[in-house]
Design a protein around this motif. Structure first.
Motif, PDB file in Angstrom:
ATOM      1  N   PHE A   1       4.041  -4.048   5.492  1.00 23.89           N
ATOM      2  CA  PHE A   1       3.116  -3.293   4.959  1.00 23.89           C
ATOM      3  C   PHE A   1       3.815  -2.803   3.444  1.00 23.89           C
ATOM      4  CE2 PHE A   1      -0.050  -3.885   7.952  1.00 23.89           C
ATOM      5  CZ  PHE A   1      -1.291  -3.621   7.318  1.00 23.89           C
ATOM      6  N   GLY A   2       5.340  -2.701   3.704  1.00 24.15           N
ATOM      7  CA  GLY A   2       6.062  -1.932   2.620  1.00 24.15           C
ATOM      8  C   GLY A   2       6.474  -3.160   1.671  1.00 24.15           C
ATOM      9  N   THR A   3       6.031  -4.440   1.734  1.00 25.51           N
ATOM     10  CA  THR A   3       6.773  -5.394   0.925  1.00 25.51           C
ATOM     11  C   THR A   3       5.512  -6.313   0.323  1.00 25.51           C
ATOM     12  OG1 THR A   3       8.643  -5.721   2.350  1.00 25.51           O
ATOM     13  CG2 THR A   3       8.138  -7.538   0.838  1.00 25.51           C
ATOM     14  N   PHE A   4       4.524  -6.642   1.288  1.00 22.84           N
ATOM     15  CA  PHE A   4       3.356  -7.154   0.614  1.00 22.84           C
ATOM     16  C   PHE A   4       2.080  -6.565   0.540  1.00 22.84           C
ATOM     17  CE2 PHE A   4       6.453  -9.961   3.467  1.00 22.84           C
ATOM     18  CZ  PHE A   4       6.866 -10.975   2.419  1.00 22.84           C
ATOM     19  N   ASN A   5       1.061  -7.198  -0.072  1.00 21.98           N
ATOM     20  CA  ASN A   5      -0.166  -6.525  -0.151  1.00 21.98           C
ATOM     21  C   ASN A   5      -0.996  -6.838   1.197  1.00 21.98           C
ATOM     22  OD1 ASN A   5      -1.994  -9.303  -0.117  1.00 21.98           O
ATOM     23  ND2 ASN A   5      -0.793  -9.496  -2.123  1.00 21.98           N
ATOM     24  N   MET A   6      -0.626  -7.658   2.023  1.00 24.11           N
ATOM     25  CA  MET A   6      -1.334  -7.815   3.282  1.00 24.11           C
ATOM     26  C   MET A   6      -2.719  -7.989   3.149  1.00 24.11           C
ATOM     27  SD  MET A   6       1.232  -7.489   5.230  1.00 24.11           S
ATOM     28  CE  MET A   6       0.995  -7.390   6.966  1.00 24.11           C
ATOM     29  N   GLY A   7      -2.985  -8.525   2.207  1.00 24.70           N
ATOM     30  CA  GLY A   7      -4.479  -8.928   1.949  1.00 24.70           C
ATOM     31  C   GLY A   7      -5.375  -8.220   1.123  1.00 24.70           C
ATOM     32  N   VAL A   8      -4.962  -6.987   0.715  1.00 22.05           N
ATOM     33  CA  VAL A   8      -5.690  -6.230  -0.058  1.00 22.05           C
ATOM     34  C   VAL A   8      -4.916  -6.036  -1.669  1.00 22.05           C
ATOM     35  CG1 VAL A   8      -6.127  -3.881  -0.452  1.00 22.05           C
ATOM     36  CG2 VAL A   8      -5.944  -4.329   1.693  1.00 22.05           C
ATOM     37  N   GLY A   9      -5.597  -6.593  -2.442  1.00 23.19           N
ATOM     38  CA  GLY A   9      -5.045  -6.643  -3.666  1.00 23.19           C
ATOM     39  C   GLY A   9      -5.295  -5.514  -4.920  1.00 23.19           C
ATOM     40  N   MET A  10      -6.543  -4.858  -4.346  1.00 21.99           N
ATOM     41  CA  MET A  10      -6.800  -3.688  -5.369  1.00 21.99           C
ATOM     42  C   MET A  10      -7.458  -2.569  -4.226  1.00 21.99           C
ATOM     43  SD  MET A  10      -6.915  -3.229  -9.048  1.00 21.99           S
ATOM     44  CE  MET A  10      -6.592  -4.398 -10.384  1.00 21.99           C
ATOM     45  N   ILE A  11      -7.501  -1.350  -4.792  1.00 21.28           N
ATOM     46  CA  ILE A  11      -8.351  -0.484  -3.934  1.00 21.28           C
ATOM     47  C   ILE A  11      -8.827   0.321  -4.955  1.00 21.28           C
ATOM     48  CG2 ILE A  11      -6.660  -0.352  -1.831  1.00 21.28           C
ATOM     49  CD1 ILE A  11      -6.407   2.800  -3.090  1.00 21.28           C
TER      50      ILE A  11
ATOM     51  N   GLU B   1       1.220  13.916   2.347  1.00 16.59           N
ATOM     52  CA  GLU B   1       1.948  12.872   2.525  1.00 16.59           C
ATOM     53  C   GLU B   1       1.453  11.922   1.455  1.00 16.59           C
ATOM     54  OE1 GLU B   1       4.647  11.988   4.232  1.00 16.59           O
ATOM     55  OE2 GLU B   1       4.381  14.291   4.739  1.00 16.59           O
ATOM     56  N   LYS B   2       0.167  12.103   0.825  1.00 16.73           N
ATOM     57  CA  LYS B   2      -0.382  10.919  -0.127  1.00 16.73           C
ATOM     58  C   LYS B   2      -0.808   9.966   0.322  1.00 16.73           C
ATOM     59  CE  LYS B   2       0.989  12.677  -4.557  1.00 16.73           C
ATOM     60  NZ  LYS B   2       1.505  12.407  -5.900  1.00 16.73           N
ATOM     61  N   ILE B   3      -0.280   9.392   1.687  1.00 12.25           N
ATOM     62  CA  ILE B   3      -0.739   8.242   2.468  1.00 12.25           C
ATOM     63  C   ILE B   3      -0.436   8.276   3.672  1.00 12.25           C
ATOM     64  CG2 ILE B   3       1.163   6.685   1.783  1.00 12.25           C
ATOM     65  CD1 ILE B   3      -0.690   4.136   1.906  1.00 12.25           C
ATOM     66  N   ASN B   4      -1.429   8.108   4.429  1.00 15.21           N
ATOM     67  CA  ASN B   4      -1.217   7.888   5.975  1.00 15.21           C
ATOM     68  C   ASN B   4      -1.681   6.713   6.537  1.00 15.21           C
ATOM     69  OD1 ASN B   4      -1.047   8.269   8.660  1.00 15.21           O
ATOM     70  ND2 ASN B   4      -2.728   9.823   8.943  1.00 15.21           N
ATOM     71  N   LEU B   5      -0.992   5.683   6.564  1.00 15.96           N
ATOM     72  CA  LEU B   5      -1.544   4.321   6.978  1.00 15.96           C
ATOM     73  C   LEU B   5      -1.210   3.913   8.280  1.00 15.96           C
ATOM     74  CD1 LEU B   5      -2.368   1.401   6.289  1.00 15.96           C
ATOM     75  CD2 LEU B   5      -0.151   0.998   5.283  1.00 15.96           C
TER      76      LEU B   5
ATOM     77  N   LEU C   1       0.812  -1.314   0.263  1.00 16.34           N
ATOM     78  CA  LEU C   1       0.045  -0.216   0.040  1.00 16.34           C
ATOM     79  C   LEU C   1       0.944   1.262  -0.178  1.00 16.34           C
ATOM     80  CD1 LEU C   1      -2.581  -1.304   2.485  1.00 16.34           C
ATOM     81  CD2 LEU C   1      -3.058  -0.555   0.325  1.00 16.34           C
ATOM     82  N   TYR C   2       2.022   1.059   0.652  1.00 20.19           N
ATOM     83  CA  TYR C   2       2.806   2.309   0.806  1.00 20.19           C
ATOM     84  C   TYR C   2       3.311   2.868  -0.569  1.00 20.19           C
ATOM     85  CZ  TYR C   2       3.478   2.186   5.883  1.00 20.19           C
ATOM     86  OH  TYR C   2       3.299   2.228   7.293  1.00 20.19           O
ATOM     87  N   GLU C   3       3.616   2.072  -1.326  1.00 18.29           N
ATOM     88  CA  GLU C   3       4.082   2.540  -2.638  1.00 18.29           C
ATOM     89  C   GLU C   3       3.303   2.551  -3.971  1.00 18.29           C
ATOM     90  OE1 GLU C   3       6.886   0.272  -6.074  1.00 18.29           O
ATOM     91  OE2 GLU C   3       7.580   0.455  -4.104  1.00 18.29           O
ATOM     92  N   ASN C   4       2.076   1.710  -3.832  1.00 14.32           N
ATOM     93  CA  ASN C   4       1.097   1.613  -4.854  1.00 14.32           C
ATOM     94  C   ASN C   4      -0.049   2.754  -4.729  1.00 14.32           C
ATOM     95  OD1 ASN C   4       2.010  -0.487  -6.677  1.00 14.32           O
ATOM     96  ND2 ASN C   4       2.243  -1.433  -4.622  1.00 14.32           N
ATOM     97  N   VAL C   5      -0.490   3.045  -3.610  1.00 17.58           N
ATOM     98  CA  VAL C   5      -1.716   3.960  -3.473  1.00 17.58           C
ATOM     99  C   VAL C   5      -1.081   5.297  -3.714  1.00 17.58           C
ATOM    100  CG1 VAL C   5      -3.082   4.916  -1.662  1.00 17.58           C
ATOM    101  CG2 VAL C   5      -2.813   2.472  -1.588  1.00 17.58           C
ATOM    102  N   PRO C   6      -0.104   5.954  -3.194  1.00 17.56           N
ATOM    103  CA  PRO C   6       0.345   7.308  -3.898  1.00 17.56           C
ATOM    104  C   PRO C   6       0.592   7.433  -5.280  1.00 17.56           C
ATOM    105  CG  PRO C   6       1.604   6.504  -2.075  1.00 17.56           C
ATOM    106  CD  PRO C   6       0.826   5.214  -2.450  1.00 17.56           C
ATOM    107  N   ARG C   7       0.569   6.492  -6.015  1.00 18.50           N
ATOM    108  CA  ARG C   7       0.902   6.457  -7.371  1.00 18.50           C
ATOM    109  C   ARG C   7      -0.615   7.247  -8.174  1.00 18.50           C
ATOM    110  NH1 ARG C   7       2.857   0.715  -9.234  1.00 18.50           N
ATOM    111  NH2 ARG C   7       2.799   1.538 -11.365  1.00 18.50           N
ATOM    112  N   ILE C   8      -1.782   6.950  -7.346  1.00 16.47           N
ATOM    113  CA  ILE C   8      -2.968   7.619  -8.014  1.00 16.47           C
ATOM    114  C   ILE C   8      -3.548   8.926  -7.140  1.00 16.47           C
ATOM    115  CG2 ILE C   8      -3.635   5.370  -8.983  1.00 16.47           C
ATOM    116  CD1 ILE C   8      -5.820   5.309  -6.620  1.00 16.47           C
ATOM    117  N   ILE C   9      -2.939   9.229  -5.994  1.00 17.49           N
ATOM    118  CA  ILE C   9      -3.323  10.495  -5.385  1.00 17.49           C
ATOM    119  C   ILE C   9      -2.886  11.723  -5.724  1.00 17.49           C
ATOM    120  CG2 ILE C   9      -3.722  11.292  -3.019  1.00 17.49           C
ATOM    121  CD1 ILE C   9      -4.851   8.548  -3.260  1.00 17.49           C
TER     122      ILE C   9
END
Length: 330
Positions: A285-295, A324-328, A243-251
């Motif tokens: 959370f910075g390596t795996f999807n942790m159970g979330v494949g898409m948002i 920050e684009k993401i606050n997890l 999530l850390y790397e992929n979510v900010p790509r669309i924010i």
């Protein structure tokens, strides 16, 4: 005795056998838009029915998850992974997959193994209404050891220009909906293999490799079911970097994806890896999807409709103002 290509380690006949074993199944993925068949130098795909079409493409491989398949001699799901990693990416822009091509490299070709891998791609293509229109099998002794394989591919999709999803429509107050993953998908396996060196060990009543080799989930049907009903601001495929790397790509700038980590349904195998490997929660959370494949990010007024459309989707946060684009919160 004169030298031959076969004496140098390349068996052309095994390549011909591979084509024979996959040709009929591959042909079943074709539709009227495919103008030729396997064996041509290039694959032809006719486009029609669009006003202002934009082609969207994605390429990827399977990474070191392939090592689990090779060591356990279980090849059936790897082709699905290869297709899914490419096709799920283009879904993020609202594209429908049109066609897929693969690249299979090895040290010594075994037509049975190659066919099993490609037939996984066929299965995935059928599930996504996508044509497998070509590919390349390269036998490269000296580059790869006998028994080693590498798999990659690329997918091309299409979307009307005025329907492209790129995150620019995201605004404060939007809800963030999670679509569960089927496991590790095809990311982080260098760490997975380090923590779980014995793929045959028992985990939850079955060999661990069965859990590790569950193929990457295909999201085509879910995403396009949503797009047919509501307007979406952004979609992110959660791959390597989590999530850390992929979510900010669309924010967009000035906005932040505020995600409540306590709401995320983490698979038990990931919790076991975290515990056994002494891996920090932030590293997980910075390596795996942790159970979330898409948002999916969309207006709050549409969130309930999406949750009703997709049985296993659930809300994990919202878009707020911030730099920050993401606050997890984990």
């Amino acid at each position: 005795m004169s030298n031959t290509y076969k004496s140098a380690g390349v068996d052309k006949e095994e390549g011909y056998k591979t084509v024979d074993k996959i040709k009929k199944a591959v042909g079943e993925t074709h539709n009227s838009n495919v103008l030729n068949h396997l064996g041509s130098f290039g694959a032809f795909y006719e486009i029609g029915g669009y006003k202002n079409p934009v082609l969207v493409s994605g390429t990827d491989g399977v990474g070191t998850k392939l090592k689990v398949a090779l060591d356990t001699k279980k090849y059936g799901s790897i082709g699905i992974d290869c297709f899914a990693m490419c096709a799920n990416d283009i879904l993020c822009h609202g594209a429908k997959p049109l066609f897929f091509l693969d690249y299979l490299a090895c040290g010594k070709l075994d037509s049975e193994i190659a066919a099993e891998i490609v037939l996984g791609m066929v299965e995935a293509c059928k599930d996504n209404n996508c044509a497998l229109i070509g590919g390349e099998t390269a036998e490269m002794p000296g580059m790869y050891k006998p028994g080693d394989y590498d798999v990659a591919g690329f997918c091309v999709g299409i979307v009307e220009k005025d329907q492209i999803i790129d995150g620019s429509a995201i605004k404060a107050g939007n809800k963030i909906i999670a679509l569960p993953s089927s496991g590790f998908h095809s990311n982080g396996f260098s760490l997975v293999r380090k923590v779980f060196p014995d793929f045959e060990e028992e985990f939850e009543g079955k060999p661990l490799y069965e859990t590790l080799l569950v193929p990457t989930r295909l999201y085509y049907k879910d995403i396009h079911k949503v797009l047919e009903e509501v307007k979406v601001g952004g979609i992110a495929h959660i791959t390597g970097g989590g999530l850390y790397e992929n979510v900010p790509r669309i924010i967009p700038e000035g906005l932040c994806a505020s995600i409540d980590g306590s709401k995320i349904k983490v698979p038990t195998v990931m919790l076991e890896l975290e515990k056994r490997g002494g891996v920090s929660r932030e590293e997980m959370f910075g390596t795996f999807n942790m159970g979330v494949g898409m948002i999916i990010v969309l207006d709050a007024e549409h969130a309930e409709k999406v949750l009703h459309l997709l049985d296993d989707a659930y809300e994990i946060g919202e878009i707020t103002e911030g730099s920050e684009k993401i606050n997890l919160a984990i």
